[in-house]
Design a protein around this motif. Structure first.
Motif, PDB file in Angstrom:
ATOM      1  N   ARG A  28      51.176  30.446  34.778  1.00 38.42           N
ATOM      2  CA  ARG A  28      50.146  30.504  33.291  1.00 38.42           C
ATOM      3  C   ARG A  28      49.019  31.143  33.637  1.00 38.42           C
ATOM      4  NH1 ARG A  28      52.085  25.053  33.426  1.00 38.42           N
ATOM      5  NH2 ARG A  28      50.032  24.474  34.572  1.00 38.42           N
ATOM      6  N   LEU A  29      48.478  31.041  35.087  1.00 35.44           N
ATOM      7  CA  LEU A  29      47.236  31.369  35.396  1.00 35.44           C
ATOM      8  C   LEU A  29      47.287  33.119  35.274  1.00 35.44           C
ATOM      9  CD1 LEU A  29      46.253  29.636  38.569  1.00 35.44           C
ATOM     10  CD2 LEU A  29      45.404  29.320  36.096  1.00 35.44           C
ATOM     11  N   GLU A  30      48.468  33.862  35.422  1.00 34.09           N
ATOM     12  CA  GLU A  30      48.668  35.186  35.482  1.00 34.09           C
ATOM     13  C   GLU A  30      48.491  35.569  34.208  1.00 34.09           C
ATOM     14  OE1 GLU A  30      48.822  38.980  36.988  1.00 34.09           O
ATOM     15  OE2 GLU A  30      48.713  36.826  38.185  1.00 34.09           O
ATOM     16  N   GLN A  31      49.174  34.776  33.233  1.00 33.79           N
ATOM     17  CA  GLN A  31      48.919  35.298  31.632  1.00 33.79           C
ATOM     18  C   GLN A  31      47.443  35.064  31.248  1.00 33.79           C
ATOM     19  OE1 GLN A  31      51.751  32.508  29.756  1.00 33.79           O
ATOM     20  NE2 GLN A  31      53.604  33.481  30.617  1.00 33.79           N
ATOM     21  N   LEU A  32      46.951  34.092  31.753  1.00 31.74           N
ATOM     22  CA  LEU A  32      45.420  33.845  31.169  1.00 31.74           C
ATOM     23  C   LEU A  32      44.638  34.843  31.893  1.00 31.74           C
ATOM     24  CD1 LEU A  32      42.918  32.353  30.188  1.00 31.74           C
ATOM     25  CD2 LEU A  32      43.005  30.850  31.895  1.00 31.74           C
ATOM     26  N   LYS A  33      44.924  35.540  33.011  1.00 35.18           N
ATOM     27  CA  LYS A  33      44.208  36.457  33.707  1.00 35.18           C
ATOM     28  C   LYS A  33      44.313  37.693  32.995  1.00 35.18           C
ATOM     29  CE  LYS A  33      44.247  39.308  37.905  1.00 35.18           C
ATOM     30  NZ  LYS A  33      44.903  39.693  39.297  1.00 35.18           N
ATOM     31  N   LYS A  34      45.649  38.241  32.536  1.00 38.04           N
ATOM     32  CA  LYS A  34      46.016  39.312  31.655  1.00 38.04           C
ATOM     33  C   LYS A  34      45.212  39.252  30.290  1.00 38.04           C
ATOM     34  CE  LYS A  34      50.402  40.423  33.698  1.00 38.04           C
ATOM     35  NZ  LYS A  34      51.851  40.496  33.477  1.00 38.04           N
ATOM     36  N   ARG A  35      45.157  38.098  29.634  1.00 32.94           N
ATOM     37  CA  ARG A  35      44.508  37.833  28.469  1.00 32.94           C
ATOM     38  C   ARG A  35      43.161  38.025  28.579  1.00 32.94           C
ATOM     39  NH1 ARG A  35      42.746  33.325  25.695  1.00 32.94           N
ATOM     40  NH2 ARG A  35      44.076  32.017  27.175  1.00 32.94           N
ATOM     41  N   LEU A  36      42.339  37.513  29.629  1.00 30.49           N
ATOM     42  CA  LEU A  36      40.912  37.589  29.838  1.00 30.49           C
ATOM     43  C   LEU A  36      40.529  39.061  30.214  1.00 30.49           C
ATOM     44  CD1 LEU A  36      40.095  34.314  31.659  1.00 30.49           C
ATOM     45  CD2 LEU A  36      39.821  34.942  29.314  1.00 30.49           C
ATOM     46  N   ALA A  37      41.209  39.552  30.917  1.00 32.66           N
ATOM     47  CA  ALA A  37      41.070  41.003  31.352  1.00 32.66           C
ATOM     48  C   ALA A  37      41.477  42.008  30.353  1.00 32.66           C
ATOM     49  CB  ALA A  37      42.066  41.432  32.573  1.00 32.66           C
ATOM     50  N   GLY A  38      42.204  41.720  29.237  1.00 31.77           N
ATOM     51  CA  GLY A  38      42.216  42.528  28.117  1.00 31.77           C
ATOM     52  C   GLY A  38      41.105  42.541  27.164  1.00 31.77           C
ATOM     53  N   GLU A  39      40.210  41.194  27.273  1.00 27.70           N
ATOM     54  CA  GLU A  39      38.889  41.109  26.549  1.00 27.70           C
ATOM     55  C   GLU A  39      37.791  41.626  27.341  1.00 27.70           C
ATOM     56  OE1 GLU A  39      38.185  37.340  25.572  1.00 27.70           O
ATOM     57  OE2 GLU A  39      40.190  36.534  25.030  1.00 27.70           O
ATOM     58  N   GLY A  40      38.294  42.200  28.402  1.00 24.38           N
ATOM     59  CA  GLY A  40      36.989  43.127  29.218  1.00 24.38           C
ATOM     60  C   GLY A  40      36.284  42.072  30.076  1.00 24.38           C
ATOM     61  N   LEU A  41      36.542  41.028  30.077  1.00 19.27           N
ATOM     62  CA  LEU A  41      35.656  40.023  31.020  1.00 19.27           C
ATOM     63  C   LEU A  41      35.392  40.328  32.434  1.00 19.27           C
ATOM     64  CD1 LEU A  41      36.439  36.419  29.317  1.00 19.27           C
ATOM     65  CD2 LEU A  41      34.415  38.314  28.914  1.00 19.27           C
ATOM     66  N   PHE A  42      36.489  40.958  33.035  1.00 26.50           N
ATOM     67  CA  PHE A  42      36.593  41.250  34.468  1.00 26.50           C
ATOM     68  C   PHE A  42      36.143  42.870  34.624  1.00 26.50           C
ATOM     69  CE2 PHE A  42      40.610  38.162  34.658  1.00 26.50           C
ATOM     70  CZ  PHE A  42      39.567  37.499  34.497  1.00 26.50           C
ATOM     71  N   ALA A  43      35.460  43.633  33.614  1.00 24.88           N
ATOM     72  CA  ALA A  43      35.292  45.075  33.712  1.00 24.88           C
ATOM     73  C   ALA A  43      34.094  45.090  34.806  1.00 24.88           C
ATOM     74  CB  ALA A  43      34.871  45.526  32.377  1.00 24.88           C
ATOM     75  N   ALA A  44      34.489  46.283  35.492  1.00 21.59           N
ATOM     76  CA  ALA A  44      33.266  46.641  36.669  1.00 21.59           C
ATOM     77  C   ALA A  44      31.894  46.943  36.009  1.00 21.59           C
ATOM     78  CB  ALA A  44      33.762  47.783  37.504  1.00 21.59           C
ATOM     79  N   ASP A  45      31.778  47.470  34.811  1.00 23.19           N
ATOM     80  CA  ASP A  45      30.554  47.857  34.119  1.00 23.19           C
ATOM     81  C   ASP A  45      29.840  46.627  33.781  1.00 23.19           C
ATOM     82  OD1 ASP A  45      32.315  47.169  32.195  1.00 23.19           O
ATOM     83  OD2 ASP A  45      32.018  48.979  31.073  1.00 23.19           O
ATOM     84  N   ARG A  46      30.349  45.265  33.764  1.00 24.33           N
ATOM     85  CA  ARG A  46      29.740  44.281  33.283  1.00 24.33           C
ATOM     86  C   ARG A  46      28.977  43.409  34.703  1.00 24.33           C
ATOM     87  NH1 ARG A  46      31.779  39.979  32.123  1.00 24.33           N
ATOM     88  NH2 ARG A  46      30.201  39.420  30.543  1.00 24.33           N
ATOM     89  N   LYS A  47      29.280  44.151  35.743  1.00 24.55           N
ATOM     90  CA  LYS A  47      28.716  43.451  37.097  1.00 24.55           C
ATOM     91  C   LYS A  47      27.209  43.678  36.763  1.00 24.55           C
ATOM     92  CE  LYS A  47      33.097  42.230  38.062  1.00 24.55           C
ATOM     93  NZ  LYS A  47      33.413  40.885  37.872  1.00 24.55           N
TER      94      LYS A  47
END
Length: 416
Positions: A116-135
């Motif tokens: 379940r965490l992996e699915q949530l991780k993929k969904r949030l990453a698809g929204e760009g929340l983990f993008a490096a340019d946001r750091k």
């Protein structure tokens, strides 16, 4: 229905295997729980092979499934994981071998949670929340550090002690909240939002010690992840130990492996900074001393030049040369003038010698008619015609007479 057999009419082994296959086909799909002991995923193959084992009875059965069925849980399922499989039992009659053809695989316990965490991780990453340019970059020396941690926890002590050891003047704004359990997520989110709204807080550290996957589950909550993503203040995640990677680590501006590591990354070491300042000062001193010494050498070389030691020498040399050039020009000009004067005198003498006035001074006279025409032939004049006689000292009138004693018959007489 039971097969009819007796000692006189026994069933062949192949027939028994066929009958077993028929009974198994009537069984239909079943849910089976077991542990994966062998896993084979050949590159490019459309089918995955694995062995499902029951540890309590030491029984194993082969399982086959299509690749897309296994890829759905491939990130959290490996050898040794416990799974629940929806499979259709199959009997291979020629070998008398039982196998399962799976149509769905689900992790059991922690595996299901990780899925379940992996699915949530993929969904949030698809929204760009983990993008490096946001750091967002961390400040070099924050005025005030916000700390979210458990009350009187080892994580709080590690962050505070290590940060103050590195920089004694550092200040903290601490928010003690539950770091596990049902109340952890809302209170951690509230603490993060309060520190983000604080004007003096320049960086926020969310810290917790190690624990099981279930203990660290609040720091993978979607609400907390989105709250950290919305912060304007840089956030540092220091959850668990090095192997622990909750979703907060991916959305935070900086991940620290431990709370102690977070203190080292947020606050500079005063000793290291002083040493760096001393190194920079020594480097600057060497640069300045080297520049001054280089300029001194250049100045000494310039002063050693003859033009600097005796500056009038060059002027004197140029003055002597100028005097020589002036004398030479005067001599040359004098010679030119003398030669021109001599040539002019010779030319004047030739002109005077060839001049009619010189001829007149020798006693000759020039006769001119009334119209100024010079008489060159006696036949040009008539008796009695008035003429003008031009001599060296002037002129006077004459008249043409008749002289019978001459052959020409013409005589010129003056009227004086």
């Amino acid at each position: 229905m039971a097969a009819i057999s007796s000692a006189e009419t026994p069933l062949p082994v192949g027939e028994v295997s066929r009958l077993i296959g028929g009974w198994i086909d009537r069984l239909g799909a079943v849910w089976v729980e077991g542990q994966i002991t062998q896993l084979s995923r050949r590159p490019g193959a459309g089918v995955v092979f694995l062995t499902l084992r029951d540890p309590s009875h030491d029984i194993s059965v082969g399982v086959t499934c299509y690749r897309q069925v296994f890829d759905a849980v491939a990130d959290v399922v490996t050898e040794g994981a416990r799974v629940v499989v929806l499979a259709k039992p199959e009997w291979y009659a020629p070998r008398g071998q039982l196998s399962l053809r799976a149509t769905e695989i689900r992790p059991v316990g922690v595996g299901e949670l990780l899925a379940r965490l992996e699915q949530l991780k993929k969904r949030l990453a698809g929204e760009g929340l983990f993008a490096a340019d946001r750091k967002k970059p961390l400040p070099f020396l924050p005025r005030l550090i916000g700390l979210v941690c458990g009350r009187a926890s080892a994580a709080e002590r590690d962050v505070l002690e290590n940060a103050r050891h590195r920089w004694p003047a550092v200040r903290f704004e601490v928010r003690n909240v539950p770091v596990q359990g049902v109340h952890a997520v809302p209170q951690v989110v509230q603490a993060v939002q309060e520190l983000d709204a604080h004007e003096d807080v320049e960086v926020i550290v969310v810290a917790r010690g190690g624990g099981s996957v279930e203990d660290l589950l609040p720091f993978s909550d979607e609400q907390l992840v989105r709250a950290v993503a919305a912060c304007r203040t840089p956030v540092v995640s220091a959850i668990g130990h090095e192997p622990d990677t909750p979703l907060l680590d991916y959305v935070a501006d900086l991940r620290a492996s431990t709370p102690t590591d977070a203190a080292k990354k947020v606050v500079p070491d005063v000793g290291e900074e002083l040493e760096r300042v001393e190194q920079l000062r020594a480097r600057a001193r060497r640069c300045v001393v080297g520049f001054v010494e280089r300029e001194e050498r250049g100045l000494a070389q310039a002063l050693a030049r003859p033009s600097i030691q005796d500056p009038h020498r060059m002027v004197d040399e140029r003055a002597d040369r100028l005097d020589a050039l002036l004398a030479r020009s005067r001599r040359t000009l004098g010679h030119l003038l003398d030669r021109a004067d001599s040539e002019l005198g010779h030319t004047r003498a030739r002109v005077v010698a060839l001049s009619p006035a010189a001829t007149l001074k020798r006693g000759y006279a020039v006769l001119q008619r009334a119209d100024g025409h010079v008489v060159r032939d006696p036949g040009e004049v008539t008796p009695g015609e008035p003429l003008r006689a031009r001599v060296a000292e002037g002129e006077f009138p004459v008249r043409v007479g008749t002289d019978t004693g001459t052959d020409t018959g013409t005589d010129v007489r003056g009227d004086v």
